[in-house]
Structures are given as structure tokens and as C-alpha cells.
Design a protein around this motif. Structure first.
Motif, PDB file in Angstrom:
ATOM      1  N   UNK A  12      -2.249  48.346  50.745  1.00 17.82           N
ATOM      2  CA  UNK A  12      -1.796  49.690  50.384  1.00 17.82           C
ATOM      3  C   UNK A  12      -2.935  50.494  49.769  1.00 17.82           C
ATOM      4  N   UNK A  13      -3.016  51.748  50.140  1.00 19.69           N
ATOM      5  CA  UNK A  13      -4.045  52.641  49.610  1.00 19.69           C
ATOM      6  C   UNK A  13      -3.948  52.696  48.087  1.00 19.69           C
ATOM      7  N   UNK A  14      -5.064  52.526  47.422  1.00 25.62           N
ATOM      8  CA  UNK A  14      -5.088  52.545  45.966  1.00 25.62           C
ATOM      9  C   UNK A  14      -4.865  51.179  45.340  1.00 25.62           C
ATOM     10  N   UNK A  15      -4.504  50.184  46.139  1.00 28.54           N
ATOM     11  CA  UNK A  15      -4.358  48.832  45.638  1.00 28.54           C
ATOM     12  C   UNK A  15      -3.081  48.537  44.886  1.00 28.54           C
ATOM     13  N   UNK A  16      -2.170  49.489  44.823  1.00 33.39           N
ATOM     14  CA  UNK A  16      -0.871  49.226  44.214  1.00 33.39           C
ATOM     15  C   UNK A  16       0.194  49.999  44.963  1.00 33.39           C
ATOM     16  N   UNK A  17       1.423  49.484  44.874  1.00 36.21           N
ATOM     17  CA  UNK A  17       2.499  50.069  45.653  1.00 36.21           C
ATOM     18  C   UNK A  17       3.805  50.003  44.861  1.00 36.21           C
ATOM     19  N   UNK A  18       4.620  51.018  45.032  1.00 37.56           N
ATOM     20  CA  UNK A  18       5.926  51.103  44.385  1.00 37.56           C
ATOM     21  C   UNK A  18       6.898  50.153  45.085  1.00 37.56           C
ATOM     22  N   UNK A  19       7.752  49.532  44.293  1.00 41.23           N
ATOM     23  CA  UNK A  19       8.739  48.622  44.849  1.00 41.23           C
ATOM     24  C   UNK A  19       9.618  49.334  45.876  1.00 41.23           C
ATOM     25  N   UNK A  20       9.840  50.622  45.704  1.00 46.15           N
ATOM     26  CA  UNK A  20      10.675  51.368  46.656  1.00 46.15           C
ATOM     27  C   UNK A  20      10.066  51.366  48.053  1.00 46.15           C
ATOM     28  N   UNK A  21       8.732  51.362  48.139  1.00 52.32           N
ATOM     29  CA  UNK A  21       8.066  51.312  49.442  1.00 52.32           C
ATOM     30  C   UNK A  21       8.107  49.917  50.045  1.00 52.32           C
ATOM     31  N   UNK A  22       8.094  48.903  49.189  1.00 48.41           N
ATOM     32  CA  UNK A  22       8.126  47.532  49.688  1.00 48.41           C
ATOM     33  C   UNK A  22       9.471  47.189  50.295  1.00 48.41           C
ATOM     34  N   UNK A  23      10.547  47.661  49.686  1.00 44.64           N
ATOM     35  CA  UNK A  23      11.873  47.332  50.199  1.00 44.64           C
ATOM     36  C   UNK A  23      12.118  47.952  51.569  1.00 44.64           C
ATOM     37  N   UNK A  24      11.475  49.076  51.846  1.00 46.08           N
ATOM     38  CA  UNK A  24      11.641  49.745  53.144  1.00 46.08           C
ATOM     39  C   UNK A  24      11.028  48.941  54.285  1.00 46.08           C
ATOM     40  N   UNK A  25      10.083  48.052  53.994  1.00 50.42           N
ATOM     41  CA  UNK A  25       9.373  47.307  55.030  1.00 50.42           C
ATOM     42  C   UNK A  25      10.144  46.074  55.513  1.00 50.42           C
ATOM     43  N   UNK A  26      11.284  45.770  54.889  1.00 54.88           N
ATOM     44  CA  UNK A  26      12.041  44.559  55.216  1.00 54.88           C
ATOM     45  C   UNK A  26      13.502  44.879  55.485  1.00 54.88           C
ATOM     46  N   UNK A  27      14.142  44.005  56.219  1.00 58.38           N
ATOM     47  CA  UNK A  27      15.593  44.097  56.407  1.00 58.38           C
ATOM     48  C   UNK A  27      16.268  43.150  55.421  1.00 58.38           C
TER      49      UNK A  27
END
Length: 132
Positions: free
Chosen positions: A63-78
Motif C-alpha cells: 500500500x502506498x505510504x506503507x500503511x493502510x486503513x482496516x476499512x480498505x483491507x476488508x474490501x479486498x476479501x469476501x
């Protein structure tokens, strides 16, 4: 996925600090892992042994910047948000990722010292020069 009894008692603190990086800079092929280090290292590799957690580490690291919000991580999975949170907790307990709460969201980042330690442990020693 149930937690094993006593799992929280493993010495996982030795994974994160940079001071411990030198202690584990010896690859497995040069010197055996000692009894005190083995449980913490096993926890790290067990955490990475799950496909969802491996993808989470990859998504966080890429992820750009080396950190990511949990809200973005949940979108990547079912998967449900609680399931993703469970996997993130396991990675955090293993010292692979760190987190910071900002308002209602939690942001995750990789812990470079833990990754360097794993890489150093698995690196092959340089081959000696052979003269023919």
C-alpha cells in the motif's frame, strides 16, 4: 479459529525490537535456532502460513505510504470484518504488523525489524570461493 491455550504466553516480544535483529542474523544453515527463540519464530511463521494473513501482509506492505486503513483491507476479501480483525490480531501478536487508532479507524503497517529478522534467518550463507 480457536486460539491454543497458553498461546498468549509465548515470548513474541523478541520478534519486534531492532536490538534482537542482530541476535537472529545467523541463518538456520549456520547455527541451530535455540530453545528460547524457537516458540516466537514458530509463531511468526505460523501466522504467515495462512493464505488470508499472507495476503494481508502483502496488501499492507504494497500500500502506498506503507500503511493502510482496516476499512480498505476488508474490501479486498469476501470475509466478514470480524474475521479480518481476527487475522490482523494474529499478525499483530506475532509482531509482523503494528497498528495505530485514528478516530474510529485503525491503520496497519508492517514492522520492518520482524521482516528483516525473518529474512536474515532464512538467508543462505555466501558460498565460499572455490579455486579450480
Amino acid at each position: 479459529m480457536p486460539m491454543q491455550p497458553g498461546r498468549d504466553e509465548l515470548p513474541i516480544g523478541s520478534v519486534g525490537p531492532a536490538a534482537d535483529l542482530e541476535a537472529c542474523a545467523i541463518p538456520l544453515v549456520r547455527e541451530p535456532v535455540n530453545e528460547a527463540e524457537a516458540p516466537g519464530l514458530a509463531q511468526v511463521f505460523k501466522a504467515l502460513g495462512d493464505p488470508v494473513r499472507l495476503r494481508l501482509v502483502s496488501l499492507i506492505g504494497a500500500h502506498e505510504g506503507g500503511e493502510v486503513c482496516v476499512c480498505e483491507l476488508t474490501e479486498a476479501f469476501r470475509l466478514s470484518q470480524p474475521t479480518i480483525s481476527h487475522h490482523l490480531k494474529i499478525l499483530r501478536e506475532a509482531g509482523i504488523i503494528g497498528s495505530q487508532r485514528r478516530g474510529t479507524w485503525v491503520y496497519y503497517r508492517l514492522e520492518p525489524a520482524a521482516l528483516e529478522r525473518m529474512g536474515a534467518l532464512l538467508s543462505a550463507p555466501p558460498r565460499p570461493l572455490t579455486v579450480r
